[in-house]
Motif scaffolding. Structure first.
Motif, PDB file in Angstrom:
ATOM      1  N   ASP A   5      -4.251 -29.438 129.431  1.00 23.44           N
ATOM      2  CA  ASP A   5      -3.167 -29.039 128.458  1.00 23.44           C
ATOM      3  C   ASP A   5      -1.758 -28.630 129.223  1.00 23.44           C
ATOM      4  OD1 ASP A   5      -4.898 -29.214 126.160  1.00 23.44           O
ATOM      5  OD2 ASP A   5      -5.956 -27.404 126.713  1.00 23.44           O
ATOM      6  N   ALA A   6      -2.022 -27.926 130.196  1.00 24.30           N
ATOM      7  CA  ALA A   6      -0.898 -27.449 130.975  1.00 24.30           C
ATOM      8  C   ALA A   6      -0.109 -28.523 131.443  1.00 24.30           C
ATOM      9  CB  ALA A   6      -1.275 -26.534 132.161  1.00 24.30           C
ATOM     10  N   ALA A  53       4.556 -16.114 133.241  1.00 24.68           N
ATOM     11  CA  ALA A  53       5.875 -16.360 133.871  1.00 24.68           C
ATOM     12  C   ALA A  53       5.281 -16.703 135.361  1.00 24.68           C
ATOM     13  CB  ALA A  53       6.848 -15.329 133.847  1.00 24.68           C
ATOM     14  N   ALA A  54       4.603 -16.098 136.092  1.00 20.40           N
ATOM     15  CA  ALA A  54       4.078 -16.367 137.471  1.00 20.40           C
ATOM     16  C   ALA A  54       3.383 -17.480 137.591  1.00 20.40           C
ATOM     17  CB  ALA A  54       3.450 -15.131 138.187  1.00 20.40           C
ATOM     18  N   ARG A  55       2.658 -18.219 136.604  1.00 24.22           N
ATOM     19  CA  ARG A  55       1.848 -19.323 136.768  1.00 24.22           C
ATOM     20  C   ARG A  55       2.567 -20.672 136.193  1.00 24.22           C
ATOM     21  NH1 ARG A  55      -2.417 -15.622 134.768  1.00 24.22           N
ATOM     22  NH2 ARG A  55      -3.141 -14.547 136.677  1.00 24.22           N
ATOM     23  N   GLY A 186       8.135 -24.661 118.003  1.00 24.62           N
ATOM     24  CA  GLY A 186       7.412 -24.455 116.854  1.00 24.62           C
ATOM     25  C   GLY A 186       6.344 -25.473 116.770  1.00 24.62           C
ATOM     26  N   GLY A 187       5.051 -24.671 116.984  1.00 21.47           N
ATOM     27  CA  GLY A 187       3.739 -25.368 116.804  1.00 21.47           C
ATOM     28  C   GLY A 187       3.571 -26.389 117.824  1.00 21.47           C
ATOM     29  N   ILE A 188       4.199 -26.553 118.747  1.00 22.05           N
ATOM     30  CA  ILE A 188       4.252 -27.475 119.818  1.00 22.05           C
ATOM     31  C   ILE A 188       2.769 -27.180 120.746  1.00 22.05           C
ATOM     32  CG2 ILE A 188       4.983 -28.869 121.866  1.00 22.05           C
ATOM     33  CD1 ILE A 188       7.648 -28.184 120.573  1.00 22.05           C
ATOM     34  N   ASP A 189       1.924 -28.259 121.027  1.00 25.18           N
ATOM     35  CA  ASP A 189       0.865 -28.066 121.822  1.00 25.18           C
ATOM     36  C   ASP A 189       0.585 -29.393 122.449  1.00 25.18           C
ATOM     37  OD1 ASP A 189      -0.765 -29.253 120.090  1.00 25.18           O
ATOM     38  OD2 ASP A 189      -1.356 -27.461 119.249  1.00 25.18           O
ATOM     39  N   SER A 190      -0.601 -29.322 123.319  1.00 27.52           N
ATOM     40  CA  SER A 190      -0.855 -30.516 124.055  1.00 27.52           C
ATOM     41  C   SER A 190      -1.396 -31.673 123.146  1.00 27.52           C
ATOM     42  CB  SER A 190      -1.996 -30.424 124.810  1.00 27.52           C
ATOM     43  OG  SER A 190      -3.214 -29.966 124.295  1.00 27.52           O
ATOM     44  N   SER A 191      -1.782 -31.424 121.650  1.00 28.39           N
ATOM     45  CA  SER A 191      -1.986 -32.574 120.822  1.00 28.39           C
ATOM     46  C   SER A 191      -1.138 -33.088 120.382  1.00 28.39           C
ATOM     47  CB  SER A 191      -2.981 -31.735 119.577  1.00 28.39           C
ATOM     48  OG  SER A 191      -2.080 -31.185 118.898  1.00 28.39           O
ATOM     49  N   SER A 208       2.820 -19.240 121.875  1.00 31.84           N
ATOM     50  CA  SER A 208       1.322 -19.124 122.249  1.00 31.84           C
ATOM     51  C   SER A 208       0.782 -20.275 122.885  1.00 31.84           C
ATOM     52  CB  SER A 208       0.733 -19.117 120.992  1.00 31.84           C
ATOM     53  OG  SER A 208       0.834 -18.150 120.223  1.00 31.84           O
ATOM     54  N   ALA A 209       1.094 -21.575 122.923  1.00 27.26           N
ATOM     55  CA  ALA A 209       0.539 -22.584 123.396  1.00 27.26           C
ATOM     56  C   ALA A 209       0.835 -22.598 125.205  1.00 27.26           C
ATOM     57  CB  ALA A 209       1.190 -24.016 122.926  1.00 27.26           C
ATOM     58  N   ILE A 210       2.178 -22.017 125.340  1.00 28.98           N
ATOM     59  CA  ILE A 210       2.530 -22.117 126.790  1.00 28.98           C
ATOM     60  C   ILE A 210       1.571 -20.944 127.219  1.00 28.98           C
ATOM     61  CG2 ILE A 210       4.284 -21.365 128.406  1.00 28.98           C
ATOM     62  CD1 ILE A 210       6.196 -23.058 126.706  1.00 28.98           C
ATOM     63  N   ARG A 211       1.487 -19.682 126.829  1.00 30.65           N
ATOM     64  CA  ARG A 211       0.685 -18.696 127.208  1.00 30.65           C
ATOM     65  C   ARG A 211      -0.784 -19.106 127.373  1.00 30.65           C
ATOM     66  NH1 ARG A 211      -2.738 -14.634 124.903  1.00 30.65           N
ATOM     67  NH2 ARG A 211      -3.180 -12.947 126.209  1.00 30.65           N
ATOM     68  N   ALA A 212      -1.374 -19.896 126.374  1.00 31.94           N
ATOM     69  CA  ALA A 212      -2.737 -20.351 126.426  1.00 31.94           C
ATOM     70  C   ALA A 212      -3.053 -21.327 127.741  1.00 31.94           C
ATOM     71  CB  ALA A 212      -3.024 -20.786 125.257  1.00 31.94           C
ATOM     72  N   ALA A 213      -1.877 -21.962 127.945  1.00 28.54           N
ATOM     73  CA  ALA A 213      -1.972 -23.337 128.795  1.00 28.54           C
ATOM     74  C   ALA A 213      -1.932 -22.764 130.201  1.00 28.54           C
ATOM     75  CB  ALA A 213      -1.108 -24.393 128.754  1.00 28.54           C
TER      76      ALA A 213
END
Length: 219
Positions: A5-6, A53-55, A186-191, A208-213
């Protein structure tokens, strides 16, 4: 989310940034040196944002939105340290004084405060000034920004939850008339990120998607 996903988010963000740079060169419209990916913080959804941020990939950007948090100065300093180590951009939401204090790279303005952009750009020409927009009318007020962040593209939570999603088609139509580069938020993720390739966006923005990835150590 997992490592793929990242990779997807960063790949799409990089393609968008490259395509936007090509358009800028062809049209002669000036374009700031903007990161492909912007991580927006949120007190409720992104605890300990400096760890994410560090990753982030080197050259990414962080928009710190304190929303009046008591620990804003400490968090901003941690984010400045993390972004500096990754050659990343740090923007502070609305608070120019806090941006000065921690040595940030600029500010991000909510749509209601876009009128401050011209004065900020004059006072601090070395800063990046970005701002939020939610419609073509909002983008029409963005001429003094280095970039705008248009949302919500897809159904989203947080600050973007109140408005109906634009969808890729309407997003592209709005961006076509913009006078500054525009990020998609807005609502953007790997899908769904790949659907934005060719939309005119200059990069991806997310919470949220960036934090999760990117917000945890790979296992």
């Amino acid at each position: 989310m997992n490592r793929s996903d990242a990779e997807i988010l960063w790949e799409v963000a990089s393609v968008l940034a490259r395509d936007a740079a090509d358009v800028s060169r062809r049209t002669g419209r000036p374009s700031a040196d903007l990161p492909p990916l912007l991580f927006f913080t949120d007190p409720g959804r992104t605890p300990r944002p400096w760890e994410t941020a560090a990753r982030l990939p080197p050259g990414s950007g962080v928009v710190f939105r304190a929303f009046g948090a008591a620990d804003a100065l400490d968090t901003a300093r941690r984010l400045r340290e993390a972004t500096a180590r990754r050659d990343g951009l740090l923007l502070i939401g609305l608070d120019a004084e806090l941006a000065e204090t921690v040595g940030a790279d600029g500010v991000h303005l909510p749509e209601r405060a876009l009128g401050q952009a011209a004065a900020l750009s004059t006072a601090r020409p070395d800063w990046r000034i970005t701002g939020a927009a939610h419609s073509s009318e909002g983008l029409a007020r963005a001429a003094d920004l280095d970039a705008a962040v248009l949302s919500p593209v897809f159904a989203a939570g947080g600050a973007s939850a109140g408005g109906p999603p634009l969808g890729v088609g309407a997003f592209s139509d709005v961006v076509r008339g913009a006078v500054v580069p525009v990020y998609a938020l807005g609502g953007i993720d790997s899908s769904n990120a790949r659907a934005l390739i060719g939309s005119g966006a200059c990069g991806l923005a997310g919470v949220s998607a960036i934090r999760a990835a990117f917000g945890r150590t790979e296992t």
